[in-house]
Each structure stands twice: as C-alpha cells, then as structure tokens.
Design a protein around this motif. Sequence first.
Motif, PDB file in Angstrom:
ATOM      1  N   LYS A  88      24.004  -1.021 -43.396  1.00  9.70           N
ATOM      2  CA  LYS A  88      23.664  -2.445 -43.275  1.00  9.70           C
ATOM      3  C   LYS A  88      22.554  -2.707 -42.257  1.00  9.70           C
ATOM      4  O   LYS A  88      21.712  -3.564 -42.464  1.00  9.70           O
ATOM      5  CB  LYS A  88      24.917  -3.229 -42.893  1.00  9.70           C
ATOM      6  CG  LYS A  88      24.737  -4.728 -42.882  1.00  9.70           C
ATOM      7  CD  LYS A  88      26.050  -5.438 -42.642  1.00  9.70           C
ATOM      8  CE  LYS A  88      25.853  -6.937 -42.683  1.00  9.70           C
ATOM      9  NZ  LYS A  88      27.113  -7.647 -42.456  1.00  9.70           N
ATOM     10  N   PHE A  89      22.556  -1.958 -41.167  1.00  5.92           N
ATOM     11  CA  PHE A  89      21.647  -2.269 -40.065  1.00  5.92           C
ATOM     12  C   PHE A  89      20.608  -1.189 -39.797  1.00  5.92           C
ATOM     13  O   PHE A  89      19.963  -1.203 -38.748  1.00  5.92           O
ATOM     14  CB  PHE A  89      22.444  -2.516 -38.782  1.00  5.92           C
ATOM     15  CG  PHE A  89      23.407  -3.658 -38.884  1.00  5.92           C
ATOM     16  CD1 PHE A  89      22.954  -4.957 -39.013  1.00  5.92           C
ATOM     17  CD2 PHE A  89      24.775  -3.433 -38.859  1.00  5.92           C
ATOM     18  CE1 PHE A  89      23.837  -6.017 -39.103  1.00  5.92           C
ATOM     19  CE2 PHE A  89      25.669  -4.481 -38.950  1.00  5.92           C
ATOM     20  CZ  PHE A  89      25.202  -5.780 -39.071  1.00  5.92           C
ATOM     21  N   ASP A  90      20.437  -0.245 -40.701  1.00  3.64           N
ATOM     22  CA  ASP A  90      19.558   0.901 -40.477  1.00  3.64           C
ATOM     23  C   ASP A  90      18.166   0.491 -40.000  1.00  3.64           C
ATOM     24  O   ASP A  90      17.612   1.087 -39.086  1.00  3.64           O
ATOM     25  CB  ASP A  90      19.451   1.753 -41.741  1.00  3.64           C
ATOM     26  CG  ASP A  90      18.662   3.023 -41.501  1.00  3.64           C
ATOM     27  OD1 ASP A  90      19.036   3.779 -40.579  1.00  3.64           O
ATOM     28  OD2 ASP A  90      17.667   3.251 -42.218  1.00  3.64           O
ATOM     29  N   LYS A  91      17.599  -0.523 -40.588  1.00  9.41           N
ATOM     30  CA  LYS A  91      16.232  -0.940 -40.226  1.00  9.41           C
ATOM     31  C   LYS A  91      16.154  -1.559 -38.830  1.00  9.41           C
ATOM     32  O   LYS A  91      15.092  -1.588 -38.227  1.00  9.41           O
ATOM     33  CB  LYS A  91      15.703  -1.920 -41.266  1.00  9.41           C
ATOM     34  CG  LYS A  91      15.458  -1.276 -42.621  1.00  9.41           C
ATOM     35  CD  LYS A  91      14.928  -2.283 -43.619  1.00  9.41           C
ATOM     36  CE  LYS A  91      14.579  -1.660 -44.929  1.00  9.41           C
ATOM     37  NZ  LYS A  91      15.685  -1.295 -45.766  1.00  9.41           N
ATOM     38  N   ASP A  92      17.294  -2.040 -38.330  1.00 11.19           N
ATOM     39  CA  ASP A  92      17.315  -2.692 -37.015  1.00 11.19           C
ATOM     40  C   ASP A  92      17.612  -1.729 -35.868  1.00 11.19           C
ATOM     41  O   ASP A  92      17.501  -2.107 -34.711  1.00 11.19           O
ATOM     42  CB  ASP A  92      18.379  -3.793 -36.994  1.00 11.19           C
ATOM     43  CG  ASP A  92      18.130  -4.852 -38.041  1.00 11.19           C
ATOM     44  OD1 ASP A  92      16.949  -5.096 -38.351  1.00 11.19           O
ATOM     45  OD2 ASP A  92      19.103  -5.430 -38.554  1.00 11.19           O
ATOM     46  N   LEU A  93      17.994  -0.500 -36.199  1.00 10.05           N
ATOM     47  CA  LEU A  93      18.418   0.449 -35.170  1.00 10.05           C
ATOM     48  C   LEU A  93      17.242   1.251 -34.626  1.00 10.05           C
ATOM     49  O   LEU A  93      16.339   1.612 -35.372  1.00 10.05           O
ATOM     50  CB  LEU A  93      19.456   1.412 -35.751  1.00 10.05           C
ATOM     51  CG  LEU A  93      20.737   0.788 -36.268  1.00 10.05           C
ATOM     52  CD1 LEU A  93      21.580   1.825 -36.989  1.00 10.05           C
ATOM     53  CD2 LEU A  93      21.525   0.167 -35.127  1.00 10.05           C
ATOM     54  N   ASN A  94      17.314   1.555 -33.341  1.00  6.05           N
ATOM     55  CA  ASN A  94      16.310   2.457 -32.771  1.00  6.05           C
ATOM     56  C   ASN A  94      16.757   3.896 -33.021  1.00  6.05           C
ATOM     57  O   ASN A  94      17.854   4.143 -33.514  1.00  6.05           O
ATOM     58  CB  ASN A  94      16.089   2.167 -31.280  1.00  6.05           C
ATOM     59  CG  ASN A  94      17.319   2.413 -30.441  1.00  6.05           C
ATOM     60  OD1 ASN A  94      18.066   3.364 -30.664  1.00  6.05           O
ATOM     61  ND2 ASN A  94      17.550   1.550 -29.467  1.00  6.05           N
ATOM     62  N   GLU A  95      15.910   4.838 -32.675  1.00  2.31           N
ATOM     63  CA  GLU A  95      16.196   6.248 -32.975  1.00  2.31           C
ATOM     64  C   GLU A  95      17.438   6.767 -32.251  1.00  2.31           C
ATOM     65  O   GLU A  95      18.191   7.574 -32.802  1.00  2.31           O
ATOM     66  CB  GLU A  95      14.981   7.127 -32.641  1.00  2.31           C
ATOM     67  CG  GLU A  95      13.838   6.979 -33.627  1.00  2.31           C
ATOM     68  CD  GLU A  95      14.254   7.218 -35.080  1.00  2.31           C
ATOM     69  OE1 GLU A  95      14.903   8.246 -35.371  1.00  2.31           O
ATOM     70  OE2 GLU A  95      13.943   6.362 -35.924  1.00  2.31           O
ATOM     71  N   VAL A  96      17.675   6.307 -31.046  1.00  4.67           N
ATOM     72  CA  VAL A  96      18.849   6.763 -30.296  1.00  4.67           C
ATOM     73  C   VAL A  96      20.126   6.311 -30.997  1.00  4.67           C
ATOM     74  O   VAL A  96      21.070   7.099 -31.170  1.00  4.67           O
ATOM     75  CB  VAL A  96      18.810   6.246 -28.837  1.00  4.67           C
ATOM     76  CG1 VAL A  96      20.100   6.575 -28.100  1.00  4.67           C
ATOM     77  CG2 VAL A  96      17.612   6.821 -28.098  1.00  4.67           C
ATOM     78  N   HIS A  97      20.159   5.043 -31.414  1.00  2.71           N
ATOM     79  CA  HIS A  97      21.336   4.552 -32.130  1.00  2.71           C
ATOM     80  C   HIS A  97      21.518   5.279 -33.464  1.00  2.71           C
ATOM     81  O   HIS A  97      22.644   5.583 -33.862  1.00  2.71           O
ATOM     82  CB  HIS A  97      21.243   3.038 -32.356  1.00  2.71           C
ATOM     83  CG  HIS A  97      21.516   2.249 -31.130  1.00  2.71           C
ATOM     84  ND1 HIS A  97      20.591   1.410 -30.564  1.00  2.71           N
ATOM     85  CD2 HIS A  97      22.617   2.175 -30.331  1.00  2.71           C
ATOM     86  CE1 HIS A  97      21.105   0.842 -29.493  1.00  2.71           C
ATOM     87  NE2 HIS A  97      22.333   1.297 -29.328  1.00  2.71           N
ATOM     88  N   LYS A  98      20.423   5.566 -34.149  1.00  2.67           N
ATOM     89  CA  LYS A  98      20.510   6.304 -35.407  1.00  2.67           C
ATOM     90  C   LYS A  98      21.066   7.708 -35.161  1.00  2.67           C
ATOM     91  O   LYS A  98      21.922   8.184 -35.912  1.00  2.67           O
ATOM     92  CB  LYS A  98      19.146   6.390 -36.090  1.00  2.67           C
ATOM     93  CG  LYS A  98      18.695   5.085 -36.704  1.00  2.67           C
ATOM     94  CD  LYS A  98      17.330   5.225 -37.355  1.00  2.67           C
ATOM     95  CE  LYS A  98      16.844   3.882 -37.872  1.00  2.67           C
ATOM     96  NZ  LYS A  98      15.534   3.970 -38.522  1.00  2.67           N
TER      97      LYS A  98
END
Length: 166
Positions: A88-98
């Motif tokens: 749902k939020f992949d585009k809103d996440l930064n690399e660390v969160h991903k």
Amino acid sequence: MSSYIKLIIFIVVLLLISAAIVFIDSSMDNINESMPSISDSIVQGDEDYNESVELLNSRNFDQASDKAKSAGDNYNDSLERLEGIRDKFDKDLNEVHKDYLDTTIKELQFKLKAVDELKESIYYLENYYNYTGSTHGTEANELMYDAVKYQDERNSIVSENPELFN
C-alpha cells in the motif's frame, strides 16, 4: 494570461502539494501506528514457538502442537500486515523503511517454514517415527537459525536509524 488565472493556478498547485504532504505524513503515521502490534505478534510467535519446542522435548505433543499453531498464526498475522503495508505504501517509503520491511518479511517467512517443520516433527515423534521426527526438528532449528539472522539484521536497521523508528 491574466493575473487572476495565474493566482488560480498557483492556488491549485499549492493545494496539490499540500495534499501530497498530508498523504505522505498520514501514511507514515498509519505505518507507525501499526508497527507496535505487528512487533507484539512477532514476539508472541517467538514465545509460542519456544514453548512448543520445550513441550515437544517433554513429549507433551498436544500442547506442543497447539503452541506451534499459535506461533504460526502470530507470524502469519504479522507477515500479512507487513506485506499489506509494503504493497500500500511502497512509493511513500524511504530505502531504510523498505529494507526494514523486506528484512522482517524474510524473517517471518523463515519462521513460518520453521513452524511447519516443527509441526511435522511433532507429528512424527508422536507417532514413534523418531528418525523422521528428528530430521524435521533439525530442519526447524536450521530455519529458525536463519530467521534469527534476519531478526538481528532488522534490529540493526532500527539501532542504526533511531530517528526513523519511534
């Protein structure tokens, strides 16, 4: 172009930017609100898994099976919720969160495989197929060992980025 039209365009652009900022903030708030209960489910799954192993070692097969099922339910719940957040939020996440999400998902996938092997071990040992049961138990241990590597990596991501994880 008249100054009135320029003003309207400026206001529309400003509103779009404001909406995007609010959406990004609300998505991170949504993620931050979900994480404690997801973490609690993982911890509970770990406790249930460890209790299942102890019960199996005591040859208490029914309770060991119940605890293994509970561990699997907790891990599955966390996995489904994390995959939902990622999707749902992949585009809103930064690399660390991903990286955090991907690492935790891998950890849970290994833990679920370990639970499946533990259940097989319980079944075979309960039915006196000791060699087969022990083989599944060994596989469960190896999978859980791999899962703990991802768990350590997840904890490392959090400790190296405390400003991103509250």
